[in-house]
Design a protein around this motif. Structure first.
Motif, PDB file in Angstrom:
ATOM      1  N   VAL A 185       0.837  -1.199   0.000  1.00 58.62           N
ATOM      2  CA  VAL A 185       0.000   0.000   0.000  1.00 58.62           C
ATOM      3  C   VAL A 185       0.875   1.253   0.000  1.00 58.62           C
ATOM      4  CG1 VAL A 185      -1.725   1.322   1.290  1.00 58.62           C
ATOM      5  CG2 VAL A 185      -1.950  -1.157   1.106  1.00 58.62           C
ATOM      6  N   LEU A 186       1.966   1.226   0.768  1.00 55.91           N
ATOM      7  CA  LEU A 186       2.892   2.353   0.788  1.00 55.91           C
ATOM      8  C   LEU A 186       3.488   2.591  -0.601  1.00 55.91           C
ATOM      9  CD1 LEU A 186       4.663   1.656   4.191  1.00 55.91           C
ATOM     10  CD2 LEU A 186       3.403   3.743   3.625  1.00 55.91           C
ATOM     11  N   CYS A 187       3.779   1.498  -1.310  1.00 50.18           N
ATOM     12  CA  CYS A 187       4.291   1.628  -2.682  1.00 50.18           C
ATOM     13  C   CYS A 187       3.248   2.290  -3.585  1.00 50.18           C
ATOM     14  CB  CYS A 187       4.658   0.259  -3.250  1.00 50.18           C
ATOM     15  SG  CYS A 187       6.382  -0.189  -2.968  1.00 50.18           S
ATOM     16  N   GLU A 188       1.986   1.878  -3.426  1.00 53.93           N
ATOM     17  CA  GLU A 188       0.918   2.488  -4.219  1.00 53.93           C
ATOM     18  C   GLU A 188       0.798   3.972  -3.916  1.00 53.93           C
ATOM     19  OE1 GLU A 188      -1.178   1.406  -6.649  1.00 53.93           O
ATOM     20  OE2 GLU A 188       0.033  -0.402  -6.720  1.00 53.93           O
ATOM     21  N   LEU A 189       0.884   4.331  -2.639  1.00 54.05           N
ATOM     22  CA  LEU A 189       0.851   5.738  -2.255  1.00 54.05           C
ATOM     23  C   LEU A 189       2.031   6.486  -2.870  1.00 54.05           C
ATOM     24  CD1 LEU A 189      -0.208   5.564   1.509  1.00 54.05           C
ATOM     25  CD2 LEU A 189      -1.320   6.951  -0.241  1.00 54.05           C
ATOM     26  N   GLY A 190       3.192   5.835  -2.862  1.00 58.14           N
ATOM     27  CA  GLY A 190       4.371   6.442  -3.452  1.00 58.14           C
ATOM     28  C   GLY A 190       4.206   6.666  -4.943  1.00 58.14           C
ATOM     29  N   LYS A 191       3.603   5.698  -5.638  1.00 59.23           N
ATOM     30  CA  LYS A 191       3.371   5.830  -7.079  1.00 59.23           C
ATOM     31  C   LYS A 191       2.495   7.034  -7.385  1.00 59.23           C
ATOM     32  CE  LYS A 191       2.081   2.020  -9.179  1.00 59.23           C
ATOM     33  NZ  LYS A 191       1.422   0.710  -9.315  1.00 59.23           N
ATOM     34  N   GLU A 192       1.524   7.288  -6.487  1.00 52.78           N
ATOM     35  CA  GLU A 192       0.637   8.434  -6.686  1.00 52.78           C
ATOM     36  C   GLU A 192       1.362   9.760  -6.503  1.00 52.78           C
ATOM     37  OE1 GLU A 192      -2.712   8.345  -7.697  1.00 52.78           O
ATOM     38  OE2 GLU A 192      -1.983   6.343  -8.150  1.00 52.78           O
ATOM     39  N   SER A 193       2.506   9.731  -5.812  1.00 56.12           N
ATOM     40  CA  SER A 193       3.232  10.971  -5.546  1.00 56.12           C
ATOM     41  C   SER A 193       4.456  11.132  -6.445  1.00 56.12           C
ATOM     42  CB  SER A 193       3.681  11.022  -4.077  1.00 56.12           C
ATOM     43  OG  SER A 193       4.660  10.038  -3.816  1.00 56.12           O
ATOM     44  N   ILE A 194       4.620  10.259  -7.442  1.00 59.31           N
ATOM     45  CA  ILE A 194       5.783  10.340  -8.325  1.00 59.31           C
ATOM     46  C   ILE A 194       5.809  11.698  -9.027  1.00 59.31           C
ATOM     47  CG2 ILE A 194       6.670   9.505 -10.550  1.00 59.31           C
ATOM     48  CD1 ILE A 194       6.251   6.693  -9.552  1.00 59.31           C
ATOM     49  N   GLY A 195       6.960  12.340  -8.972  1.00 55.62           N
ATOM     50  CA  GLY A 195       7.117  13.654  -9.569  1.00 55.62           C
ATOM     51  C   GLY A 195       6.965  14.787  -8.585  1.00 55.62           C
ATOM     52  N   LYS A 196       6.491  14.481  -7.363  1.00 52.39           N
ATOM     53  CA  LYS A 196       6.357  15.510  -6.343  1.00 52.39           C
ATOM     54  C   LYS A 196       7.640  15.582  -5.524  1.00 52.39           C
ATOM     55  CE  LYS A 196       1.357  14.892  -6.189  1.00 52.39           C
ATOM     56  NZ  LYS A 196       0.175  14.517  -5.394  1.00 52.39           N
ATOM     57  N   LYS A 197       7.755  16.598  -4.682  1.00 53.18           N
ATOM     58  CA  LYS A 197       9.023  16.851  -4.001  1.00 53.18           C
ATOM     59  C   LYS A 197       9.313  15.880  -2.867  1.00 53.18           C
ATOM     60  CE  LYS A 197       9.346  21.733  -5.167  1.00 53.18           C
ATOM     61  NZ  LYS A 197       9.455  23.118  -4.670  1.00 53.18           N
ATOM     62  N   ILE A 198       8.295  15.338  -2.246  1.00 52.43           N
ATOM     63  CA  ILE A 198       8.506  14.489  -1.069  1.00 52.43           C
ATOM     64  C   ILE A 198       7.893  13.121  -1.327  1.00 52.43           C
ATOM     65  CG2 ILE A 198       8.078  14.239   1.407  1.00 52.43           C
ATOM     66  CD1 ILE A 198       7.825  17.281   1.551  1.00 52.43           C
ATOM     67  N   THR A 199       8.602  12.077  -0.979  1.00 52.33           N
ATOM     68  CA  THR A 199       8.074  10.727  -1.173  1.00 52.33           C
ATOM     69  C   THR A 199       8.344   9.850   0.039  1.00 52.33           C
ATOM     70  OG1 THR A 199       8.171   8.745  -2.552  1.00 52.33           O
ATOM     71  CG2 THR A 199      10.180  10.088  -2.437  1.00 52.33           C
ATOM     72  N   PRO A 200       7.817  10.217   1.218  1.00 55.28           N
ATOM     73  CA  PRO A 200       8.053   9.402   2.413  1.00 55.28           C
ATOM     74  C   PRO A 200       7.439   8.019   2.316  1.00 55.28           C
ATOM     75  CG  PRO A 200       6.365  11.044   2.842  1.00 55.28           C
ATOM     76  CD  PRO A 200       6.946  11.376   1.514  1.00 55.28           C
ATOM     77  N   CYS A 201       6.380   7.893   1.529  1.00 58.43           N
ATOM     78  CA  CYS A 201       5.686   6.601   1.425  1.00 58.43           C
ATOM     79  C   CYS A 201       6.590   5.536   0.819  1.00 58.43           C
ATOM     80  CB  CYS A 201       4.416   6.743   0.600  1.00 58.43           C
ATOM     81  SG  CYS A 201       3.170   7.769   1.382  1.00 58.43           S
ATOM     82  N   ILE A 202       7.305   5.885  -0.256  1.00 57.32           N
ATOM     83  CA  ILE A 202       8.172   4.897  -0.898  1.00 57.32           C
ATOM     84  C   ILE A 202       9.345   4.549   0.015  1.00 57.32           C
ATOM     85  CG2 ILE A 202       9.571   4.368  -2.923  1.00 57.32           C
ATOM     86  CD1 ILE A 202       7.897   6.263  -4.541  1.00 57.32           C
ATOM     87  N   GLU A 203       9.876   5.564   0.685  1.00 56.35           N
ATOM     88  CA  GLU A 203      10.990   5.300   1.598  1.00 56.35           C
ATOM     89  C   GLU A 203      10.546   4.429   2.767  1.00 56.35           C
ATOM     90  OE1 GLU A 203      12.393   9.216   2.419  1.00 56.35           O
ATOM     91  OE2 GLU A 203      13.348   9.417   0.455  1.00 56.35           O
ATOM     92  N   GLN A 204       9.317   4.639   3.227  1.00 57.68           N
ATOM     93  CA  GLN A 204       8.778   3.785   4.287  1.00 57.68           C
ATOM     94  C   GLN A 204       8.561   2.365   3.770  1.00 57.68           C
ATOM     95  OE1 GLN A 204       8.437   4.432   7.447  1.00 57.68           O
ATOM     96  NE2 GLN A 204       7.523   2.466   7.980  1.00 57.68           N
ATOM     97  N   ALA A 205       8.155   2.244   2.511  1.00 59.33           N
ATOM     98  CA  ALA A 205       7.967   0.925   1.903  1.00 59.33           C
ATOM     99  C   ALA A 205       9.291   0.167   1.833  1.00 59.33           C
ATOM    100  CB  ALA A 205       7.369   1.073   0.503  1.00 59.33           C
ATOM    101  N   ILE A 206      10.365   0.870   1.482  1.00 59.44           N
ATOM    102  CA  ILE A 206      11.693   0.249   1.449  1.00 59.44           C
ATOM    103  C   ILE A 206      12.056  -0.271   2.836  1.00 59.44           C
ATOM    104  CG2 ILE A 206      14.173   0.689   1.135  1.00 59.44           C
ATOM    105  CD1 ILE A 206      13.373   2.714  -1.061  1.00 59.44           C
ATOM    106  N   LEU A 207      11.813   0.553   3.846  1.00 62.92           N
ATOM    107  CA  LEU A 207      12.104   0.164   5.229  1.00 62.92           C
ATOM    108  C   LEU A 207      11.292  -1.053   5.644  1.00 62.92           C
ATOM    109  CD1 LEU A 207      13.556   0.794   7.910  1.00 62.92           C
ATOM    110  CD2 LEU A 207      11.645   2.317   8.478  1.00 62.92           C
ATOM    111  N   GLU A 208       9.996  -1.044   5.314  1.00 64.27           N
ATOM    112  CA  GLU A 208       9.112  -2.166   5.663  1.00 64.27           C
ATOM    113  C   GLU A 208       9.579  -3.452   4.985  1.00 64.27           C
ATOM    114  OE1 GLU A 208       6.338  -2.440   7.533  1.00 64.27           O
ATOM    115  OE2 GLU A 208       5.970  -0.355   8.103  1.00 64.27           O
ATOM    116  N   ALA A 209       9.891  -3.351   3.699  1.00 65.12           N
ATOM    117  CA  ALA A 209      10.298  -4.536   2.941  1.00 65.12           C
ATOM    118  C   ALA A 209      11.598  -5.125   3.476  1.00 65.12           C
ATOM    119  CB  ALA A 209      10.445  -4.184   1.463  1.00 65.12           C
TER     120      ALA A 209
END
Length: 214
Positions: A54-78
């Motif tokens: 789900v965090l990855c999906e949230l990150g995909k929705e924010s691609i191109g924006k300045k902040i992407t904590p969701c993808i970084e959190q997904a990396i940590l979770e994985a």
């Protein structure tokens, strides 16, 4: 049998997202609702895996924006749960995000991490996607030879994946144009046009034909 055990995790997440979106709320709000509905991390491997997706999906929705904590959190979770496929997917989207921001070197670092996992897992589809993006980023960074090298390697993985193969044939053709190797460029562009015609893709037929014109 419980739903979580009957369906693959990716299908389960898709179901949860669709269910959360049924009230016509924006996708990102729906994803946040799914995330909030999960129990605290560390309670179960399955729930932590769903959280990462789900965090990855949230990150995909924010691609191109300045902040992407969701993808970084997904990396940590994985990494925390030790799930190689999750690590691969998270780093892939992390790389695409920084590529969209124009931070191509940082994007490439994440993509190389994703590639090391995809090749270890022998995931040819993800390997081809990662290498395709790496080739694009190196072209933009001005390294046409390295960009071509990545695209050719991606094509080797994508031999039996028509949509990715079609993109790569056209990309490799344009790579050779940049290198002033017009005979090679024509070879790959015509192959791309032939494949596009086979699959009824008119856009790529026109692009390939246009690039082949003198």
């Amino acid at each position: 049998m419980h739903l979580a055990y009957r369906y693959p995790l990716f299908l389960l997440v898709g179901f949860l997202i669709s269910f959360a979106s049924s009230s016509q709320t924006p996708k990102i709000d729906s994803l946040k609702k799914v995330l909030a509905s999960l129990p605290p991390e560390g309670r179960s491997y399955r729930n932590d895996t769903i959280r990462m997706l789900v965090l990855c999906e949230l990150g995909k929705e924010s691609i191109g924006k300045k902040i992407t904590p969701c993808i970084e959190q997904a990396i940590l979770e994985a990494n925390t749960i030790g799930w190689p496929k999750g690590i691969m997917v998270a780093y892939f989207h992390h790389g695409r995000h920084y590529g969209a921001l124009g931070s191509y070197y940082r994007a490439s670092q994440s993509l190389f991490k994703a590639l090391s996992v995809s090749e270890r897992l022998q995931d040819v589809q993800m390997s081809s996607k990662i290498l395709l993006n790496l080739g694009n980023f190196y072209q933009v960074m001005g390294n046409a030879v390295k960009g071509l090298e990545f695209h050719l390697k991606a094509l080797n993985y994508a031999r039996n994946i028509p949509d990715i193969k079609l993109k790569l044939l056209n990309l490799i053709g344009t790579d050779y144009v940049r290198l002033s190797n017009y005979s090679k460029a024509e070879y790959y562009l015509l192959k791309g046009r032939k494949l596009a015609k086979l699959y009824g893709n008119k856009t790529y037929q026109v692009v390939s034909l246009y690039l082949c014109l003198p």
